[in-house]
Design an enzyme around this catalytic site. Structure first.
Site, PDB file in Angstrom:
ATOM      1  N   ASN A 108      28.694  -6.480 -28.899  1.00 52.50           N
ATOM      2  CA  ASN A 108      27.465  -6.129 -29.620  1.00 52.50           C
ATOM      3  C   ASN A 108      26.514  -7.316 -29.614  1.00 52.50           C
ATOM      4  O   ASN A 108      26.942  -8.466 -29.587  1.00 52.50           O
ATOM      5  CB  ASN A 108      27.813  -5.768 -31.079  1.00 52.50           C
ATOM      6  CG  ASN A 108      26.589  -5.371 -31.888  1.00 52.50           C
ATOM      7  OD1 ASN A 108      25.765  -4.573 -31.443  1.00 52.50           O
ATOM      8  ND2 ASN A 108      26.453  -5.931 -33.086  1.00 52.50           N
ATOM      9  N   HIS A 110      23.694  -8.906 -32.076  1.00 53.96           N
ATOM     10  CA  HIS A 110      23.137  -8.836 -33.430  1.00 53.96           C
ATOM     11  C   HIS A 110      22.009  -9.867 -33.548  1.00 53.96           C
ATOM     12  O   HIS A 110      22.206 -11.039 -33.197  1.00 53.96           O
ATOM     13  CB  HIS A 110      24.217  -9.109 -34.484  1.00 53.96           C
ATOM     14  CG  HIS A 110      23.668  -9.016 -35.870  1.00 53.96           C
ATOM     15  ND1 HIS A 110      23.353  -7.796 -36.451  1.00 53.96           N
ATOM     16  CD2 HIS A 110      23.301  -9.971 -36.766  1.00 53.96           C
ATOM     17  CE1 HIS A 110      22.837  -8.018 -37.649  1.00 53.96           C
ATOM     18  NE2 HIS A 110      22.788  -9.318 -37.863  1.00 53.96           N
TER      19      HIS A 110
HETATM   20  C1  GAR Z   1      17.632  -5.840 -30.855  1.00 60.57           C
HETATM   21  O1  GAR Z   1      16.933  -6.866 -31.478  1.00 60.57           O
HETATM   22  C2  GAR Z   1      19.088  -5.868 -31.258  1.00 60.57           C
HETATM   23  O2  GAR Z   1      19.584  -7.167 -31.442  1.00 60.57           O
HETATM   24  C3  GAR Z   1      19.050  -5.138 -32.576  1.00 60.57           C
HETATM   25  O3  GAR Z   1      18.102  -4.108 -32.391  1.00 60.57           O
HETATM   26  C4  GAR Z   1      17.170  -4.468 -31.365  1.00 60.57           C
HETATM   27  C5  GAR Z   1      17.211  -3.405 -30.293  1.00 60.57           C
HETATM   28  O4  GAR Z   1      16.239  -3.608 -29.328  1.00 60.57           O
HETATM   29  N1  GAR Z   1      20.342  -4.645 -32.912  1.00 60.57           N
HETATM   30  C6  GAR Z   1      20.770  -4.503 -34.165  1.00 60.57           C
HETATM   31  O5  GAR Z   1      20.095  -4.735 -35.136  1.00 60.57           O
HETATM   32  C7  GAR Z   1      22.201  -3.994 -34.295  1.00 60.57           C
HETATM   33  N2  GAR Z   1      22.730  -4.314 -35.589  1.00 60.57           N
HETATM   34  P1  GAR Z   1      16.321  -2.926 -27.882  1.00 60.57           P
HETATM   35  O6  GAR Z   1      16.566  -1.431 -28.081  1.00 60.57           O
HETATM   36  O7  GAR Z   1      14.947  -3.183 -27.316  1.00 60.57           O
HETATM   37  O8  GAR Z   1      17.404  -3.593 -27.108  1.00 60.57           O
END
Ligand code: GAR
Length: 207
Positions: A108, A110
């Site tokens: 994952n 984060h």
């Molecule tokens: C990213 O910043 C990722 O780290 C976060 O959501 C965004 C998704 O962007 N993930 C979380 O918060 C999971 N807990 P993306 O769809 O453009 O990759």
């Protein structure tokens, strides 16, 4: 070549970073074979299609609870012969049926420096809002294995950025994505596929 299945829920910029890294030959020993989305119509699906990667939509809203949803995800992961599962902006916490089926095989990303600003309820922009409200001077992203507790699995890689005085949640999110997430997620995936991550006493070490 290990089969990599990427789970998404939104824009998919991290998926794009993985696709681009694979095209550049930087995912050694692995290939993205399928994208699974928890939502219909998200841009991540277009990114998969543009790259010629098959995708499957398993809408979270179609399932009564997390257990039923996790069972459906598990069935699809098995159908896809997943060897590595990557949560790239996947906004649903997977139940134990999935985490126990793929120990140290789910990665994952984060958007904070775990153990800060993580766990249930901390996702997307909410993480950056919480970090700015606290007044931190550095933040970053963590690439980690997924276990049965939210954001609590072994850390593989972390990277940090400085927080500016006039930072907004949006600018901090962008800064962390560009400088950390899009670089370290493909790197961790490649390290996994090259069998360069070892686990000792529940912690991950890169050779
Ligand atoms: C990213 O910043 C990722 O780290 C976060 O959501 C965004 C998704 O962007 N993930 C979380 O918060 C999971 N807990 P993306 O769809 O453009 O990759």
């Amino acid at each position: 070549m290990k089969n990599i299945v990427v789970l998404v829920s939104g824009g998919g910029t991290n998926l794009q970073a993985l696709i681009d890294a694979e095209k550049r030959g930087e995912i050694k020993g692995g290939k993205i074979t399928c994208v699974i989305s928890s939502k219909e119509g998200v841009y991540a699906l277009e990114r998969a299609s543009a790259a010629g990667i098959p995708s499957v939509v398993i809408p979270r809203k179609d399932f009564a609870d997390s257990d039923a949803y996790s069972e459906a995800i598990l069935a699809e992961l098995k159908r896809q012969n997943a060897e590595l599962v990557v949560l790239a902006g996947f906004m649903t916490i997977l139940g134990e049926c999935v985490t126990s089926a793929y120990p140290y095989r789910i990665i994952n990303v984060h958007p904070a420096l775990i153990p800060s600003f993580c766990g249930e309820g901390f996702y997307g922009l909410k993480v950056h809002k919480a970090a700015l409200e606290y007044g931190v001077k550095v933040s970053g992203a963590t690439i980690h294995f997924v276990n049965e507790k939210a954001d609590a699995g072994a850390i593989i890689l972390q990277g940090a950025v400085d927080v500016a005085n006039d930072e907004t949640p949006e600018s901090l999110q962008r800064k962390i994505m560009e400088n950390v997430e899009w670089k370290l997620l493909p790197k961790a995936v490649s390290l996994f596929c090259e069998d360069r991550i070892t686990i000792k006493d529940g912690k991950a070490y890169v050779d």
